[in-house]
Design an enzyme around this catalytic site. Structure first.
Site, mmCIF file in Angstrom:
data_model
loop_
_atom_site.group_PDB
_atom_site.id
_atom_site.type_symbol
_atom_site.label_atom_id
_atom_site.label_comp_id
_atom_site.label_asym_id
_atom_site.label_seq_id
_atom_site.Cartn_x
_atom_site.Cartn_y
_atom_site.Cartn_z
ATOM 1 N N HIS A 92 0.837 -1.204 0.000
ATOM 2 C CA HIS A 92 0.000 0.000 0.000
ATOM 3 C C HIS A 92 0.872 1.254 0.000
ATOM 4 O O HIS A 92 0.861 2.060 0.933
ATOM 5 C CB HIS A 92 -0.943 -0.002 1.205
ATOM 6 C CG HIS A 92 -2.043 -1.014 1.096
ATOM 7 N ND1 HIS A 92 -1.974 -2.257 1.686
ATOM 8 C CD2 HIS A 92 -3.228 -0.974 0.441
ATOM 9 C CE1 HIS A 92 -3.071 -2.935 1.419
ATOM 10 N NE2 HIS A 92 -3.848 -2.191 0.661
ATOM 11 N N TRP B 246 3.057 4.286 -2.798
ATOM 12 C CA TRP B 246 2.760 5.205 -3.894
ATOM 13 C C TRP B 246 2.475 4.461 -5.195
ATOM 14 O O TRP B 246 1.581 4.849 -5.958
ATOM 15 C CB TRP B 246 3.931 6.169 -4.088
ATOM 16 C CG TRP B 246 3.955 6.824 -5.442
ATOM 17 C CD1 TRP B 246 4.847 6.618 -6.444
ATOM 18 C CD2 TRP B 246 3.020 7.789 -5.940
ATOM 19 N NE1 TRP B 246 4.543 7.388 -7.538
ATOM 20 C CE2 TRP B 246 3.422 8.123 -7.263
ATOM 21 C CE3 TRP B 246 1.891 8.397 -5.421
ATOM 22 C CZ2 TRP B 246 2.736 9.031 -8.048
ATOM 23 C CZ3 TRP B 246 1.192 9.316 -6.207
ATOM 24 C CH2 TRP B 246 1.616 9.624 -7.500
ATOM 25 N N ARG B 247 3.182 3.394 -5.470
ATOM 26 C CA ARG B 247 2.974 2.668 -6.726
ATOM 27 C C ARG B 247 1.546 2.117 -6.802
ATOM 28 O O ARG B 247 0.920 2.134 -7.867
ATOM 29 C CB ARG B 247 3.993 1.533 -6.841
ATOM 30 C CG ARG B 247 5.421 2.010 -7.072
ATOM 31 C CD ARG B 247 5.621 2.442 -8.496
ATOM 32 N NE ARG B 247 6.970 2.949 -8.739
ATOM 33 C CZ ARG B 247 7.557 2.955 -9.928
ATOM 34 N NH1 ARG B 247 6.925 2.487 -10.992
ATOM 35 N NH2 ARG B 247 8.762 3.457 -10.078
ATOM 36 N N HIS B 248 1.055 1.608 -5.689
ATOM 37 C CA HIS B 248 -0.326 1.113 -5.677
ATOM 38 C C HIS B 248 -1.300 2.244 -5.975
ATOM 39 O O HIS B 248 -2.216 2.087 -6.798
ATOM 40 C CB HIS B 248 -0.634 0.488 -4.314
ATOM 41 C CG HIS B 248 -2.089 0.240 -4.084
ATOM 42 N ND1 HIS B 248 -2.837 -0.648 -4.838
ATOM 43 C CD2 HIS B 248 -2.959 0.794 -3.179
ATOM 44 C CE1 HIS B 248 -4.089 -0.647 -4.404
ATOM 45 N NE2 HIS B 248 -4.185 0.225 -3.409
ATOM 46 N N HIS C 125 -5.983 7.787 -1.891
ATOM 47 C CA HIS C 125 -6.873 6.908 -1.135
ATOM 48 C C HIS C 125 -6.168 6.047 -0.086
ATOM 49 O O HIS C 125 -6.827 5.488 0.798
ATOM 50 C CB HIS C 125 -7.640 5.987 -2.101
ATOM 51 C CG HIS C 125 -6.886 4.775 -2.528
ATOM 52 N ND1 HIS C 125 -5.885 4.811 -3.471
ATOM 53 C CD2 HIS C 125 -6.973 3.481 -2.125
ATOM 54 C CE1 HIS C 125 -5.397 3.596 -3.634
ATOM 55 N NE2 HIS C 125 -6.034 2.758 -2.829
ATOM 56 N N ASP C 126 -4.846 5.924 -0.120
ATOM 57 C CA ASP C 126 -4.122 5.150 0.900
ATOM 58 C C ASP C 126 -3.003 5.974 1.535
ATOM 59 O O ASP C 126 -2.006 5.414 2.008
ATOM 60 C CB ASP C 126 -3.535 3.867 0.292
ATOM 61 C CG ASP C 126 -4.514 2.711 0.337
ATOM 62 O OD1 ASP C 126 -5.375 2.705 1.235
ATOM 63 O OD2 ASP C 126 -4.450 1.829 -0.539
ATOM 64 N N GLN D 86 -6.764 -16.797 -3.229
ATOM 65 C CA GLN D 86 -6.987 -15.904 -4.358
ATOM 66 C C GLN D 86 -8.289 -16.237 -5.088
ATOM 67 O O GLN D 86 -9.051 -15.344 -5.461
ATOM 68 C CB GLN D 86 -5.808 -15.981 -5.328
ATOM 69 C CG GLN D 86 -4.563 -15.279 -4.840
ATOM 70 C CD GLN D 86 -4.735 -13.777 -4.798
ATOM 71 O OE1 GLN D 86 -4.999 -13.200 -3.748
ATOM 72 N NE2 GLN D 86 -4.588 -13.119 -5.927
#
Length: 781
Positions: free
Chosen positions: A336, A338-340, A376-377, A540
């Site tokens: 969680h 910046w890339r996400h 959002h995160d 999953q």
């Protein structure tokens, strides 16, 4: 004669003196008449007393109510409040002097050394209200009485100062005290918890009277209101002080959370890449090929492609600084980060453009959705909402529901309100309130608990097939579902990317599970239990079935342009299910309760797939291999395999033609004795999937040689065994030099053949080490 009330209790005495008539003596008749008369007098006096008492009580209550009203009006300044208290006290008690002493903190013990007055206030009738000095607090006789009251928490009423031996030593006047003290009433002031927070004193009742029990009751009731007023005023002062600290902290924080100016200047001067150049419109977008600076520029490009900077008049340096500041406020957690957030924003961009959802969204909504996706995160700690509650984190006390989501929104607003980062500065007040509401609803909707509550409602709207989405409530629900779809959109990416993301998510979950097990001493849920990492494919599949597929099916029904998300999700589900089936197959194979019939079914079920890949030998070869196993197992129990035994094995391989393989109980024994090997196989299922394509190519290259050597034995050489088994001694070579084990042309080929068998999970090479010089090898096809 006595005057009696209705309870025959004397409330007075009446006398009649010197009768004027007759013999000037009171007769029995006179006594009887007088007694009857006094009965009415008793009733009248009782009623008069009750009336007077009620009037007095009413006045006292009104006085206390007025006092309370005045006290609670003065809660922003302690000195003004105490001035009000002393003024009201003098009027209430009809006294010449009033003092109030405030403790620096609530006293919870009765030790004298714990009593410290921070302030004292003194008001003498006809003089000005004054704040006393520290010397007065420590050395005056009034201060000594106040210390005594605060320590004992008892009311002190002294009307005869000279005859009170217990407190006489406290009342010795200093030379500079010219006030003639006649009587004093001192009461403790307490807060709502019953702790002493001050002392109130009234002195010298006017008109030479003394302080009665009624006065004590009134002043004690008065002290209750004083305690509430002082406590609330102190709390208000603490809030003001904390607010000031918060403002200072916010200034410091703002300096550290905003992007450095040199980064802003550097990024803002770089040419923003074209959207097609970095495949920004693609559902299969891959951020791993971009540097951090390129992700920032790509974020800016999303806004530019939607024409938002022009519409809302956002300067280039402002939007670059804002994106850099958002990026800086993401912690370096495993998933969680910046890339996400960047990937979530790119998926939203694809929904709006490639998916065609911008048709039903206003510019304000598009702007709010992109801001929400990137934010959002913010400040995610790598742990979920349940963890915040378990550790009683401050965030859990601030927000009882959607804890982290509300924190992410607060961080988003903080960055927007920081100087140089407000990309919404050109909006009107109404538009600003509206877009902030859009952002808050979008960020909070990423809480999956809310998704489950709202999914049924959204399904009903989809079934109705509302194509316009004009109702604000329905529109908010649609935006929320889009946010959830973007948040979990990694499940729709190409299989190679999906595996990488799944491993990142699982690693972050396992990290939380480790903390729960080692520090909180609780067992984590299976999804966060590192000991259950082999069940990742199964988890999953469950995640996709319960959350993803229903969501993307509804979104694709809203707009067919979103159908690729649904298709990508289904493909990845199939891939995870295959891994799950392979895992279950291996688990069944190594189960202690696996019967010969179950193993036979597993072998038979594996044949079609292996034949399609040209990995299954002929029937006779399979049978020969099994008979080799049986013979070898039997020999390994008693003695090493001799040359003669080896020759007989080869003859049996050449002549035996059995129509179906028969699984000997010795096979089961061998499998059960080598259960440890399964851990290696299971541990490599996920990691080795990337090599499947290369290995398939190697199989095809060896297909021709396999056809030319159909009569070759399937016993694996010691070199191949060493790749996956412990070292096993070989039987001694025959005296005539004949080789009974068919070997590959090179060690490399042996390694590759062993790897092929290992990768496809249909060949299991099992060795059982026994006495030195003994060996047994099994190849199950």
């Amino acid at each position: 004669m006595p005057i009696l009330n209705r309870d025959n209790v004397a409330i007075g005495v009446a006398q009649i003196i010197n009768k004027k008539t007759g013999t000037h003596e009171f007769t029995a008749k006179d006594i009887n008449v007088f007694r009857n008369y006094l009965t009415f007098c008793g009733l009248s006096l009782s009623n008069a007393q009750l009336f007077e008492l009620s009037i007095q009580e009413y006045k006292t209550n009104q006085l206390l109510l007025n006092l309370a009203r005045n006290l609670f009006r003065e809660q922003n300044d302690l000195e003004r409040l105490v001035h009000k208290i002393t003024t009201e006290s003098q009027g209430l008690m009809q006294c010449a002097r009033c003092c109030v002493y405030i403790l620096d903190r609530a006293v919870t013990s009765n030790k004298l050394e714990d009593i410290h007055f921070s302030k004292g206030f003194d008001m003498t009738y006809g003089e000005e209200f004054k704040v006393t000095t520290n010397d007065f607090l420590e050395n005056s006789r009034y201060g000594k009485i106040a210390y005594h009251v605060a320590t004992t928490m008892e009311t002190v009423n002294l009307n005869d100062l000279m005859n009170d031996q217990a407190l006489a030593h406290l009342l010795i006047s200093n030379g500079d005290d010219t006030f003639e003290l006649r009587n004093i009433l001192s009461v403790p002031i307490m807060d709502s918890d019953g702790h002493v927070i001050g002392v109130s004193q009234v002195m010298n009742k006017l008109n030479g009277r003394i302080f009665t029990e009624d006065d004590v009751a009134i002043i004690e009731a008065f002290s209750v209101f004083c305690g509430l007023g002082i406590h609330n005023t102190r709390q208000y002062e603490n809030v003001v002080r904390l607010t000031a600290k918060q403002n200072v902290a916010f200034e410091v924080l703002s300096y550290h959370v905003i992007a450095p100016e040199e980064d802003v200047q550097r990024v803002s001067q770089i040419c923003v890449p074209e959207a097609n150049q970095i495949r920004l419109y693609s559902w299969e977008f891959n951020d791993m090929i971009l540097t951090d600076d390129e992700t920032v520029l790509a974020s800016v490009r999303m806004f530019i492609e939607l024409d938002l900077p022009k519409t809302f008049r956002i300067p280039n340096d402002i939007i670059c600084r804002w994106v850099l500041s958002v990026k800086k406020n993401y912690r370096p957690v495993i998933y969680h980060n910046w890339r996400h957030a960047f990937n979530v924003a790119q998926t939203m961009f694809s929904m709006l453009t490639t998916g065609g959802m911008n048709v039903c969204m206003s510019d304000l909504e598009c702007m709010g959705l992109l801001i929400a996706c990137l934010s959002h995160d913010l400040d995610h700690r790598g742990t979920n909402n349940a963890f915040q509650a378990k550790v009683d984190a401050p965030l859990a006390k601030l927000y009882t529901t959607s804890t982290l989501e509300h924190h992410h929104f607060d961080q988003c607003i903080m960055i927007l309100q920081t100087e140089g980062n407000n990309i919404l500065q050109a909006l009107s007040a109404d538009d600003y309130k509206l877009i902030v509401r859009y952002i808050e609803a979008a960020i909070v909707s990423t809480d999956l608990a809310l998704y489950f509550r709202k999914r049924g409602e959204f399904q009903k709207l989809v079934d109705v097939n509302d194509e316009h989405w004009t109702d604000p409530t329905k529109k908010e629900l649609l935006r929320g579902m889009m946010m959830t779809g973007c948040d979990v959109a990694a499940i729709c990416k190409p299989w190679e990317l999906q595996q990488v993301v799944a491993k990142l998510v699982a690693s972050e979950f396992f990290q939380q599970g480790d903390i729960e097990r080692t520090q909180l001493h609780v067992e984590p849920i299976p999804m966060m239990d590192r000991e259950k990492k082999d069940e990742l494919p199964k988890m999953q599949v469950g995640f996709i079935d319960s959350i993803c597929l229903p969501l993307y099916k509804m979104l694709s029904d809203v707009d067919p342009g979103l159908h690729p998300l649904f298709e990508g999700c289904k493909k990845n589900r199939d891939n995870w299910e295959k891994l799950q089936q392979e895992h279950d197959k291996l688990k069944s194979l190594w189960s202690d309760s696996a019967s010969q019939e179950v193993l036979k079914k597993i072998v038979e079920a594996s044949k079609p797939e292996l034949q399609a890949k040209n990995l299954v030998p002929s029937q006779s070869e399979s049978t020969a291999s099994l008979k080799v196993l049986k013979t070898t197992n039997e020999n390994s129990v008693t003695a090493p395999v001799s040359n003669t035994d080896t020759k007989s094995i080869n003859r049996e391989q050449q002549t035996t033609t059995v129509t179906a393989p028969i699984l000997d109980p010795a096979l089961i024994t061998t499998i059960h004795a080598n259960k440890g090997a399964i851990e290696t196989i299971r541990g490599q299922i996920t990691e080795l999937r990337h090599d499947v394509d290369q290995l398939r190519a190697l199989v095809k290259n060896r297909k021709r040689s396999a056809i030319n050597n159909t009569n070759a034995t399937h016993i694996i050489t010691n070199q191949a065994q060493s790749q996956i088994l412990p070292s096993i001694s070989s039987p001694p070579p025959p005296s005539n030099g004949t080789r009974h084990h068919v070997e590959s042309k090179s060690n490399t080929n042996n390694v590759n053949q062993a790897s092929v068998s290992h990768h496809h999970h249909h060949h299991h090479h099992i060795g059982q080490s026994g006495t030195a010089g003994h060996s047994s090898v099994c190849t199950i096809i």
